[in-house]
Design a protein around this motif. Structure first.
Motif, mmCIF file in Angstrom:
data_model
loop_
_atom_site.group_PDB
_atom_site.id
_atom_site.type_symbol
_atom_site.label_atom_id
_atom_site.label_comp_id
_atom_site.label_asym_id
_atom_site.label_seq_id
_atom_site.Cartn_x
_atom_site.Cartn_y
_atom_site.Cartn_z
ATOM 1 N N THR A 69 -4.181 3.573 6.100
ATOM 2 C CA THR A 69 -4.261 3.880 4.666
ATOM 3 C C THR A 69 -3.208 4.868 4.223
ATOM 4 O O THR A 69 -2.946 5.852 4.921
ATOM 5 C CB THR A 69 -5.654 4.453 4.348
ATOM 6 N N SER A 70 -2.618 4.600 3.081
ATOM 7 C CA SER A 70 -1.759 5.589 2.446
ATOM 8 C C SER A 70 -2.063 5.621 0.948
ATOM 9 O O SER A 70 -2.421 4.605 0.353
ATOM 10 C CB SER A 70 -0.284 5.283 2.687
ATOM 11 N N ILE A 71 -1.939 6.819 0.388
ATOM 12 C CA ILE A 71 -2.155 7.032 -1.041
ATOM 13 C C ILE A 71 -0.932 7.746 -1.589
ATOM 14 O O ILE A 71 -0.444 8.706 -0.981
ATOM 15 C CB ILE A 71 -3.430 7.858 -1.284
ATOM 16 N N SER A 72 -0.456 7.283 -2.725
ATOM 17 C CA SER A 72 0.738 7.888 -3.305
ATOM 18 C C SER A 72 0.627 7.910 -4.823
ATOM 19 O O SER A 72 -0.196 7.199 -5.411
ATOM 20 C CB SER A 72 1.987 7.118 -2.877
ATOM 21 N N GLY A 73 1.469 8.722 -5.447
ATOM 22 C CA GLY A 73 1.436 8.850 -6.894
ATOM 23 C C GLY A 73 2.785 8.547 -7.530
ATOM 24 O O GLY A 73 3.824 8.659 -6.879
ATOM 25 N N ASN A 74 2.732 8.150 -8.778
ATOM 26 C CA ASN A 74 3.934 7.923 -9.574
ATOM 27 C C ASN A 74 3.741 8.708 -10.866
ATOM 28 O O ASN A 74 3.065 8.254 -11.793
ATOM 29 C CB ASN A 74 4.106 6.431 -9.857
ATOM 30 N N THR A 75 4.323 9.891 -10.901
ATOM 31 C CA THR A 75 4.069 10.773 -12.043
ATOM 32 C C THR A 75 4.697 10.233 -13.325
ATOM 33 O O THR A 75 4.175 10.461 -14.410
ATOM 34 C CB THR A 75 4.587 12.181 -11.756
ATOM 35 N N SER A 76 5.797 9.513 -13.198
ATOM 36 C CA SER A 76 6.453 9.002 -14.406
ATOM 37 C C SER A 76 5.590 7.952 -15.111
ATOM 38 O O SER A 76 5.662 7.787 -16.331
ATOM 39 C CB SER A 76 7.818 8.422 -14.066
ATOM 40 N N LYS A 77 4.767 7.250 -14.325
ATOM 41 C CA LYS A 77 3.886 6.233 -14.906
ATOM 42 C C LYS A 77 2.437 6.707 -14.995
ATOM 43 O O LYS A 77 1.580 5.971 -15.477
ATOM 44 C CB LYS A 77 3.952 4.943 -14.091
ATOM 45 N N ASN A 78 2.192 7.929 -14.487
ATOM 46 C CA ASN A 78 0.836 8.468 -14.451
ATOM 47 C C ASN A 78 -0.104 7.511 -13.721
ATOM 48 O O ASN A 78 -1.195 7.168 -14.207
ATOM 49 C CB ASN A 78 0.292 8.777 -15.851
ATOM 50 N N GLN A 79 0.333 7.100 -12.552
ATOM 51 C CA GLN A 79 -0.430 6.173 -11.720
ATOM 52 C C GLN A 79 -0.533 6.718 -10.303
ATOM 53 O O GLN A 79 0.295 7.523 -9.881
ATOM 54 C CB GLN A 79 0.265 4.802 -11.646
ATOM 55 N N PHE A 80 -1.540 6.257 -9.577
ATOM 56 C CA PHE A 80 -1.586 6.488 -8.146
ATOM 57 C C PHE A 80 -2.029 5.196 -7.477
ATOM 58 O O PHE A 80 -2.680 4.357 -8.104
ATOM 59 C CB PHE A 80 -2.457 7.688 -7.772
ATOM 60 N N SER A 81 -1.632 5.073 -6.222
ATOM 61 C CA SER A 81 -1.798 3.787 -5.558
ATOM 62 C C SER A 81 -2.437 3.934 -4.189
ATOM 63 O O SER A 81 -2.372 4.994 -3.559
ATOM 64 C CB SER A 81 -0.437 3.103 -5.408
ATOM 65 N N LEU A 82 -3.007 2.826 -3.754
ATOM 66 C CA LEU A 82 -3.623 2.727 -2.429
ATOM 67 C C LEU A 82 -2.977 1.577 -1.693
ATOM 68 O O LEU A 82 -2.779 0.495 -2.257
ATOM 69 C CB LEU A 82 -5.121 2.438 -2.574
#
Length: 121
Positions: A69-82
């Motif tokens: 599992t990895s979790i990451s964020g995209n601040t420019s899109k205000n999203q986070f992903s799995l």
């Protein structure tokens, strides 16, 4: 009003990687002191915390899922992903993205509507 919305494929083949994205509105994922995470519920089972990403970008993953599992964020899109790799039918579940205060115990105060993911060939 904080809103979270999951997106991603509803069907994934065994051994492939599941990728889900949570789009957040009404709040910034960089606002202190919140954590943004993923919870799933498999058929006939309880809720399972998979992991979280803090407002500062630190991530914590459940030991039972850490290798996949990895979790990451995209601040420019205000999203986070799995991302969950090497999926099996046991990973079939409803996946929720959530927001919690960044403190233990983690208790979500906002939930996405959930997205059904089925692992099947």
């Amino acid at each position: 009003q904080v809103q979270l919305q999951e997106s991603g494929p509803g069907l994934v083949k065994p051994s492939q990687t599941l990728s889900l994205t949570c789009t957040v509105s009404g709040a910034s994922i960089t606002t202190a002191y919140y954590a943004w995470g993923w919870i799933r519920q498999s058929p006939g089972k309880g809720l399972e915390w998979m992991g979280v990403m803090t407002y500062a970008g630190n991530t914590y993953v459940s030991p039972s899922l850490k290798s996949r599992t990895s979790i990451s964020g995209n601040t420019s899109k205000n999203q986070f992903s799995l991302q969950l790799s090497s999926v099996t039918p046991d990973d079939t579940a409803v996946y929720y993205c959530v927001r919690s205060l960044e403190r233990l115990p983690l208790i979500p105060n906002y939930w996405g509507q959930g997205t059904q993911v089925t692992v099947s060939s």
